[in-house]
Design a protein around this motif. Structure first.
Motif, PDB file in Angstrom:
ATOM      1  N   ALA A   1      -0.543  -0.090  -2.831  1.00  0.00           N
ATOM      2  CA  ALA A   1       0.743  -0.786  -2.981  1.00  0.00           C
ATOM      3  C   ALA A   1       1.634  -0.629  -1.751  1.00  0.00           C
TER       4      ALA A   1
ATOM      5  N   TYR B   1       2.914  -6.116 -12.324  1.00  0.00           N
ATOM      6  CA  TYR B   1       3.441  -6.054 -13.689  1.00  0.00           C
ATOM      7  C   TYR B   1       3.290  -7.443 -14.307  1.00  0.00           C
TER       8      TYR B   1
ATOM      9  N   LEU C   1       3.398  -5.954  -7.019  1.00  0.00           N
ATOM     10  CA  LEU C   1       4.298  -4.901  -6.563  1.00  0.00           C
ATOM     11  C   LEU C   1       3.817  -4.331  -5.229  1.00  0.00           C
TER      12      LEU C   1
END
Length: 189
Positions: free
Chosen positions: A74, A109, A119
């Motif tokens: 991420a 998400y 994300l």
């Protein structure tokens, strides 16, 4: 400084895919973090581990070590995956890794309508592979990674550099050199 995440699924020390990936790494630069999947002990999500992960996700507690791969993914600005072409896709260790980075609340998400939203920071992913023979119409590796990138991780720019090396009559060294030159001259970087 740009963070480049190098996911190395090349288990052989003399891997030709790994050698080719080095050319891409040279072009990408930045602070390079390597995850050598052949040296990691990434477990698949068996029931007990899956239940633990789900409970921690519910609590939004990502402090457990199992989330370190998803966190690094991420936070990367660019990603390179080096994976030889095995059995129409890639080594199973890469699948285990992918299973461990697909973490709701950390790498993506879901909206109330059920759509995944990224994300992740990365906007580019490079996939490097070598194959013994032809892959056209039979590659279930890169298309899978490409779809995950677009649907879950918000990575719209992907590129695959590949070369066929073991067919009778193919000059493997020449083919590797050709692929390295393609990487060296690509405007993707």
């Amino acid at each position: 400084m740009k963070k480049t995440l190098f996911i190395n699924a090349c288990v052989r020390p003399e891997s030709r895919t790994r050698m080719l990936a080095q050319h891409a790494l040279d072009r990408m630069g930045g602070e390079i973090t390597e995850v050598d999947l052949g040296k990691e002990n990434i477990e698949p999500l068996r029931l007990e581990r899956l239940e633990l992960r789900n409970a921690l996700q519910e609590e939004r507690d990502f402090s457990h070590e199992m989330f370190r791969y998803a966190k690094a993914f991420a936070e990367a600005d660019e990603i390179l995956i080096a994976a030889p072409f095995w059995d129409l896709a890639f080594p199973a260790i890469l699948r285990n890794y992918i299973e461990n980075i697909c973490v709701q609340g950390l790498t993506f998400y879901y909206t109330e309508e059920g759509f995944p939203v990224s994300l992740c920071r990365a906007k580019k992913l490079v996939y490097v592979m070598t194959a013994g023979g032809p892959t056209e119409g039979m590659d279930f590796g890169f298309p899978y990674v490409d779809t995950l990138c677009r649907v879950f991780f918000g990575i719209e720019e992907t590129a695959c550099f590949k070369e066929m090396l073991d067919v009778i009559g193919v000059d493997a060294d020449g083919a590797l050199q050709k692929a390295a030159e393609e990487i060296g001259h690509s405007d993707f970087f």
